[in-house]
Scaffold this active site. Structure first.
Site, mmCIF file in Angstrom:
data_model
loop_
_atom_site.group_PDB
_atom_site.id
_atom_site.type_symbol
_atom_site.label_atom_id
_atom_site.label_comp_id
_atom_site.label_asym_id
_atom_site.label_seq_id
_atom_site.Cartn_x
_atom_site.Cartn_y
_atom_site.Cartn_z
ATOM 1 N N CYS A 165 0.715 -1.497 0.248
ATOM 2 C CA CYS A 165 0.171 0.494 0.137
ATOM 3 C C CYS A 165 0.601 1.452 0.097
ATOM 4 C CB CYS A 165 -0.962 -0.229 1.216
ATOM 5 S SG CYS A 165 -0.272 -0.453 3.006
ATOM 6 N N CYS A 219 -2.881 -3.199 8.855
ATOM 7 C CA CYS A 219 -1.786 -1.787 9.362
ATOM 8 C C CYS A 219 -1.581 -1.896 10.965
ATOM 9 C CB CYS A 219 -3.555 -0.761 8.888
ATOM 10 S SG CYS A 219 -3.885 -0.773 7.216
HETATM 11 FE FE1 FES Z 1 -1.590 0.475 4.603
HETATM 12 FE FE2 FES Z 1 -3.059 0.781 6.643
HETATM 13 S S1 FES Z 1 -3.981 0.500 3.667
HETATM 14 S S2 FES Z 1 -0.868 0.351 6.351
#
Ligand code: FES
Length: 126
Positions: A35, A104
């Site tokens: 991400c 996360c």
């Molecule tokens: Fe990557 Fe939350 S989407 S840390």
């Protein structure tokens, strides 16, 4: 049911312990390649106790809420306890995260562990 708990929303909107500790003696930075989110954790440790902790998170709301909650959980705690903090405990303290957002909370655990590693390596060189 709402996707995010009230606690997640609270810590996302009003994150605790945001910022930098100029004289931190343990700093850890981790990222998630998928991400692209990044988390940096600053620890000020004295007498084996986390006297102060701050974080900077460039990431999603769950990452911000996780780092905020994690800092609250380790502030004032002895290192021996801080080492045991898991992402599951952080997620539970937030009253849960959606499955696809659990990574996360992993960032928060990893950032703290990385800051502790940095603290230990500084002790060796002093
Ligand atoms: Fe990557 Fe939350 S989407 S840390």
């Amino acid at each position: 049911m709402a996707l995010y708990s009230e606690k997640v929303m609270d810590h996302f909107r009003n994150p605790r312990n945001v910022g930098v500790i100029e004289d931190a003696n343990g700093i850890g930075e981790v990222g998630n390649a998928k991400c692209g989110d990044i988390m940096k954790m600053y620890l000020k440790i004295e007498d084996d106790v986390v006297q102060d902790v701050k974080f900077e998170t460039f990431g999603c709301g769950s990452a911000i809420a996780s780092s905020s909650m994690a800092t609250e959980m380790i502030k004032g705690k002895p290192i021996s306890e801080v080492k045991e903090l898991t992402n599951k405990a952080v997620a539970e303290a937030l009253d849960g995260l959606p499955d696809y957002k659990m990574h996360c909370s992993v960032l928060a655990e990893e950032a703290i562990k990385s800051a502790l590693d940095d603290y230990y390596s500084r002790q060796k060189t002093e």
